[in-house]
Design an enzyme around this catalytic site. Structure first.
Site, PDB file in Angstrom:
ATOM      1  CE1 TYR A  53       2.513 -43.848  76.711  1.00  0.00           C
ATOM      2  CE2 TYR A  53       2.156 -41.733  75.421  1.00  0.00           C
ATOM      3  CZ  TYR A  53       2.301 -43.282  75.466  1.00  0.00           C
ATOM      4  OH  TYR A  53       2.220 -43.708  74.331  1.00  0.00           O
ATOM      5  N   PRO A 217      10.591 -44.571  66.190  1.00  0.00           N
ATOM      6  CG  PRO A 217      10.631 -42.486  65.572  1.00  0.00           C
ATOM      7  CD  PRO A 217      10.021 -43.219  66.685  1.00  0.00           C
TER       8      PRO A 217
END
Length: 326
Positions: A53, A217
């Site tokens: 990341y 999500p």
């Protein structure tokens, strides 16, 4: 903030996990520090990152950056909150040159762990996750390497990401033979638009006592309430979605508007209402986004509203094999 038992382990984590993929990429170090400070104030005790990341993975940039881990390490040093945080990171992606600088060989596991510990400025990783399933490395080798890290105190728990159900079952069988705890969590994509985990992963996780961490999500922003709006963001979003999915999302946004609820809040509350989900991972780019996500922990969706969501986004039809067999 609610705290939930992490699978069959004795660990408890916050109902929302702070995802840090944006740190060092679209979110500056200073803003990342502010987000982590605020997350702690809101009761988050679970931070998720990965060695890769902090920058884009592109063909012209074949190696990871490690910037997100570095930012978290600097914040941990500054804040003094290391012992208040359940710290999770991952390995698999290429971080060093050569054919052995990736995947899940014992060679790479050892090197990747040492590098993550250095960037995170800590002596241990609470949850060390295999970022992808590796068909080229046997689990005897993977568990041998992971067991050494656990024995050395450098890793407390081991998790998986993006694993198939048969891969989890295979891994657990090998771990049991070695008298190891094995996988304690699986992290995978799950949202109203993509409910495939319900077919195999959820029943597999229940059987083995594995916690479920869900990422994306909000379906990459598709469930954030932007589709019915006017503007550049809405037009770009429409270009990425199939017509049938656009129709469902527009129905979803209308349902949320009728109920007076923010679509992003509903999308997260729907996951929190699912007993198969331990913690959704939220990846705020800004402090304002983080604060808005907190509202989902206080929203309890009634059964009739959940039924309406099932009508709009029906999922795979339940769990295997009943979903497709008599």
């Amino acid at each position: 903030m609610e705290y939930r038992k992490f699978g069959r382990s004795g660990l408890y984590v916050s109902a929302l996990c702070l995802g840090t993929m944006n740190f060092g990429d679209v979110t500056s170090k200073e803003d990342s520090f502010s987000i982590m400070d605020k997350a702690c104030d809101l009761g988050f005790n679970f931070f998720d990152t990965a060695d890769v990341y902090g920058g884009p993975q592109r063909p012209d940039i074949p190696l990871g950056y490690g910037i997100s881990e570095e930012i978290i390490g600097q914040w941990l040093t500054r804040s003094g909150k290391r012992n208040e945080i359940v710290l999770a990171t991952k390995l698999y992606q290429p971080m060093i040159p050569g054919p052995n600088g990736r995947r899940l060989s014992a060679y790479h596991i050892r090197k990747a762990c040492e590098d993550s510990l250095r960037r995170l400025k800590t002596d241990h990783i609470d949850l060390y996750q295999m970022h992808h399933f590796d068909r080229d490395t046997p689990f005897e080798e993977i568990w041998q390497a992971m067991d050494v890290l656990v024995q050395q105190g450098k890793v407390l728990y081991v998790g998986s990401c993006n694993f198939p159900a048969w891969g989890i079952a295979t891994a657990q069988g090998e771990a049991k033979a070695r008298h190891s705890m094995g996988i304690v969590s699986e992290q995978s994509v799950y949202n109203l638009c993509n409910r495939s985990l319900e077919l195999e992963i959820f029943p597999c996780a229940r059987h083995h006592g594995i916690a479920i961490m869900t990422y994306s999500p909000l379906a990459g922003g598709a469930l954030a309430g932007k589709l019915s709006q006017s503007g550049v963001k809405s037009r770009r979003l429409r270009q990425t979605l199939a017509p049938q999915l656009q129709e469902r999302i527009l129905r979803y946004e209308a349902l949320c508007t009728e109920a007076g609820l923010a679509p992003a809040t509903v999308a997260l509350a729907w996951q929190l209402a699912n007993t198969n989900v331990t913690t959704p991972i939220v990846g705020p780019r800004t402090l304002e986004q983080l604060t808005s996500y907190q509202a989902a922990t206080e929203l309890k969706l009634p059964p009739d509203f959940l039924a309406k969501l099932d009508e709009i986004f029906p999922g795979p039809g339940g769990e295997a094999p009943e979903a497709y067999a008599w």
